[in-house]
Scaffold this motif. Structure first.
Motif, PDB file in Angstrom:
ATOM      1  N   ASN A 321       0.824  -1.205   0.000  1.00  0.00           N
ATOM      2  CA  ASN A 321       0.000   0.000   0.000  1.00  0.00           C
ATOM      3  C   ASN A 321       0.859   1.256   0.000  1.00  0.00           C
ATOM      4  OD1 ASN A 321      -2.612   1.340   0.214  1.00  0.00           O
ATOM      5  ND2 ASN A 321      -2.013   1.862   2.302  1.00  0.00           N
ATOM      6  N   LEU A 325       1.259   4.166  -3.073  1.00  0.00           N
ATOM      7  CA  LEU A 325       0.994   5.587  -2.843  1.00  0.00           C
ATOM      8  C   LEU A 325       2.244   6.437  -3.066  1.00  0.00           C
ATOM      9  CD1 LEU A 325      -1.317   5.224   0.272  1.00  0.00           C
ATOM     10  CD2 LEU A 325      -1.988   5.908  -2.033  1.00  0.00           C
ATOM     11  N   LYS A 328       2.634   6.877  -6.782  1.00  0.00           N
ATOM     12  CA  LYS A 328       1.667   7.866  -7.277  1.00  0.00           C
ATOM     13  C   LYS A 328       2.113   9.289  -6.901  1.00  0.00           C
ATOM     14  CE  LYS A 328      -1.676   6.937  -9.009  1.00  0.00           C
ATOM     15  NZ  LYS A 328      -3.005   6.666  -8.528  1.00  0.00           N
ATOM     16  N   GLY A 458       0.224   2.354  -8.917  1.00  0.00           N
ATOM     17  CA  GLY A 458       0.549   3.730  -8.577  1.00  0.00           C
ATOM     18  C   GLY A 458       1.146   4.514  -9.726  1.00  0.00           C
ATOM     19  N   GLU A 514      -7.591  11.852  -6.903  1.00  0.00           N
ATOM     20  CA  GLU A 514      -6.603  11.033  -6.186  1.00  0.00           C
ATOM     21  C   GLU A 514      -6.806  11.169  -4.678  1.00  0.00           C
ATOM     22  OE1 GLU A 514      -4.847   9.022  -7.777  1.00  0.00           O
ATOM     23  OE2 GLU A 514      -4.768   9.795  -9.825  1.00  0.00           O
ATOM     24  N   LYS A 516      -7.240   8.956  -2.249  1.00  0.00           N
ATOM     25  CA  LYS A 516      -6.445   8.063  -1.396  1.00  0.00           C
ATOM     26  C   LYS A 516      -5.037   8.623  -1.182  1.00  0.00           C
ATOM     27  CE  LYS A 516      -5.076   3.182  -0.999  1.00  0.00           C
ATOM     28  NZ  LYS A 516      -5.045   1.877  -1.705  1.00  0.00           N
ATOM     29  N   LEU A 517      -4.448   9.147  -2.252  1.00  0.00           N
ATOM     30  CA  LEU A 517      -3.114   9.744  -2.162  1.00  0.00           C
ATOM     31  C   LEU A 517      -3.139  10.993  -1.287  1.00  0.00           C
ATOM     32  CD1 LEU A 517      -0.150  10.054  -3.022  1.00  0.00           C
ATOM     33  CD2 LEU A 517      -0.975  11.303  -5.034  1.00  0.00           C
ATOM     34  N   PHE A 520      -3.154  10.079   2.267  1.00  0.00           N
ATOM     35  CA  PHE A 520      -1.838   9.572   2.662  1.00  0.00           C
ATOM     36  C   PHE A 520      -0.873  10.724   2.945  1.00  0.00           C
ATOM     37  CE2 PHE A 520       2.465   8.190   1.235  1.00  0.00           C
ATOM     38  CZ  PHE A 520       2.718   7.247   2.228  1.00  0.00           C
TER      39      PHE A 520
END
Length: 534
Positions: A321, A325, A328, A458, A514, A516-517, A520
């Motif tokens: 995971n 990330l 990306k 990614g 994006e 999720k990025l 993060f």
């Protein structure tokens, strides 16, 4: 471990900002007092001597001694790290003789005191290696604040002394930069030594169960009936050493070609290095700290040499995971720099150094470097993961790949430079990074093939975001043709405003596509700038 690695990366990023901004401002200042030839000798010839000695003497030791967890026989690890000093002395003497007697010596009337400069930069490398055991110990235990403070003080001291000497004694030539370099490494080492003198034996060290109790333990120690060093670490160091020798050629390849093959004169080397620093100002302060910190993270979370089925599945899930990330993150950062760097290279050089930089090959050099940043971004993370997981045999096999790639890169650099001047260096570097990325992607794909995780996803940005990048590139490119850069400041401001609007549209699209990025970055990186390191 993830939070600590993110904090280390964030603090490392701040250091890179300080170093690059300092170099950036220093070049802008010294351009007005010193010749391009003098800057070329310092920035390329002498800095290459220093970086080569330091890299060959310590890089392999760092990678080997930072692998695994902190529970180890630190006496043997510290003994191994002290071997960097005699190794550094050897490389300093050997390469110093090469720099003095085999390479072209600059004209003393243009670049005075060249011999003193070679001696000083070689000596500075050895002085810096005296702090290597302290640096590795601090890095392994994630002493973030120590690294930030020590390197910041060293950089600031170097910049202040350089400015004072350049203004008061410009005729000193290389003496100025030699004294500044020696001050830098002295302050750096003394900061680490002073910290550990105060830290060892303190209540804080006891509370943390720090493995070293007194300063004497940080010196070489013989243990009765035991080997002087950890043989497993020593063998891994040798494997990394063979690889680091080749990696240094790939990393500093263009400087080696400039130095040994004389494809550019010292003045052109100076311009190339200034543009190189400007091009990497934003890129390297982000990518390098992330690569260094998450190498430590992956090496701690996953066990080197074990396949995906033999690892703890929770650790595999976390590593996959995070890798996805990170890929990306650096991909989008690299794409942003590539797209907007193309249309604003000439303007940036004109503001920074005037017509000396913005005319000739300067703008094309910076445009190509903007593309190179994208390759740098992806390669840093893919190699970071690959090197953290490779076993000794895989590292040895990769050395053969690096050997062939090194030879190919040097040949391509030479011919492209003959054909297209200094731009050829950037094109050769793009080719070099492309091959390295392909190898690392192949390794990552094979590693996760037998699992359900696909971290290489990614590298696939949202189609909507790609479309916004293309539109932004077209609009800003058209704006440069119409408004930049010889039509006055009003036209320049319009060009900057167009770029700002396109950049804002890109960032907004990124936040929408994006998510999720963004989560993060906001949870793992941004808070670290607001917290104190441990």
């Amino acid at each position: 471990a993830l939070g600590q690695a993110a904090r280390l990366a964030s603090s490392g990023a701040l250091l890179q900002v300080l170093f690059r901004v300092g170099t950036f401002a220093l070049n802008a200042f010294t351009l007005r007092y010193l010749s391009r030839e003098l800057l070329g000798v310092v920035s390329v010839r002498l800095t290459l001597l220093y970086s080569t000695v330091v890299f060959l003497a310590r890089e392999a030791f760092r990678r080997a001694c930072l692998s695994g967890n902190t529970k180890r026989n630190w006496t043997k690890t510290i003994n191994l790290l002290w071997l960097t000093v005699p190794l550094g002395v050897f490389w300093s003497l050997f390469l110093g003789l090469v720099w003095l007697h085999l390479l072209e010596v600059p004209d003393p009337s243009v670049v005075p005191h060249y011999q003193a400069g070679v001696v000083a930069f070689g000596l500075s490398a050895v002085v810096e290696l005296l702090g290597e055991p302290f640096w590795v110990l601090a890095q392994a235990h994630l002493f973030v604040r120590l690294k930030v403070i020590s390197e910041s003080l060293a950089i600031v001291s170097k910049c202040i002394l350089t400015v004072i000497l350049v203004v008061l004694y410009p005729q000193w030539g290389l003496y100025v930069f030699s004294l500044a370099q020696l001050l830098y490494v002295t302050v750096l080492v003394m900061c680490y030594v002073t910290y550990f003198v105060m830290f060892l034996g303190s209540p804080e060290a006891t509370k943390k169960s720090f493995p070293i109790a007194r300063m004497k333990a940080l010196l070489p120690n013989f243990v009765e009936d035991e080997t002087f060093v950890n043989l497993k670490e020593a063998r891994l160091t040798w494997s990394f050493f063979k690889q680091s020798f080749l990696k240094q050629i790939l990393t500093e390849g263009e400087r080696y070609v400039m130095t040994f093959l004389n494809v550019l004169n010292f003045g052109d080397q100076g311009v190339y290095d200034i543009v190189n620093n400007l091009g990497s100002l934003v890129a390297r302060f982000i990518f390098l700290p992330i690569e260094e910190s998450f190498y430590v993270f992956f090496a701690k979370v996953l066990e080197r040499g074990k396949n995906v089925k033999d690892q703890k599945q929770d650790d595999i899930s976390l590593a996959a995971n995070v890798l996805e990330l990170l890929l990306k993150l650096v991909l989008l950062t690299g794409l942003t720099i590539t797209v907007f760097g193309y249309a604003y290279s000439q303007l940036a050089l004109d503001i920074y150094g005037g017509s000396i930089l913005s005319s000739g090959t300067g703008p094309n050099l910076l445009r190509c470097y903007s593309l190179y940043v994208l390759f740098l971004a992806i390669n840093g993370i893919t190699e970071c993961f690959t090197f953290a997981l490779m076993c000794k045999e895989e590292v040895d096999r990769y050395n053969f790949v690096m050997l062939a790639l090194s030879f190919m890169f040097l040949c391509i650099s030479y011919f492209l430079t003959r054909w297209h001047g200094s731009v050829g260096f950037i094109l050769a570097n793009c080719f070099n990074m492309g091959i390295r990325i392909a190898h690392s992607i192949h390794y990552i794909y094979g590693y996760f093939k037998e699992s359900t995780y696909k971290p290489l996803a990614g590298l696939l940005p949202s189609p909507v975001l790609v479309l916004v990048y293309i539109i932004s590139g077209v609009i800003t490119g058209f704006s440069e043709v119409v408004f930049c850069c010889d039509k006055g400041w009003i036209a320049r401001l319009i060009h900057i405003s167009v770029g700002a609007l396109c950049f804002a549209a890109t960032i907004i699209t990124m936040f929408c596509t994006e998510t999720k990025l963004i989560h993060f970055v906001r949870s793992q990186f941004l808070p670290q700038y607001l917290k104190k390191g441990t």
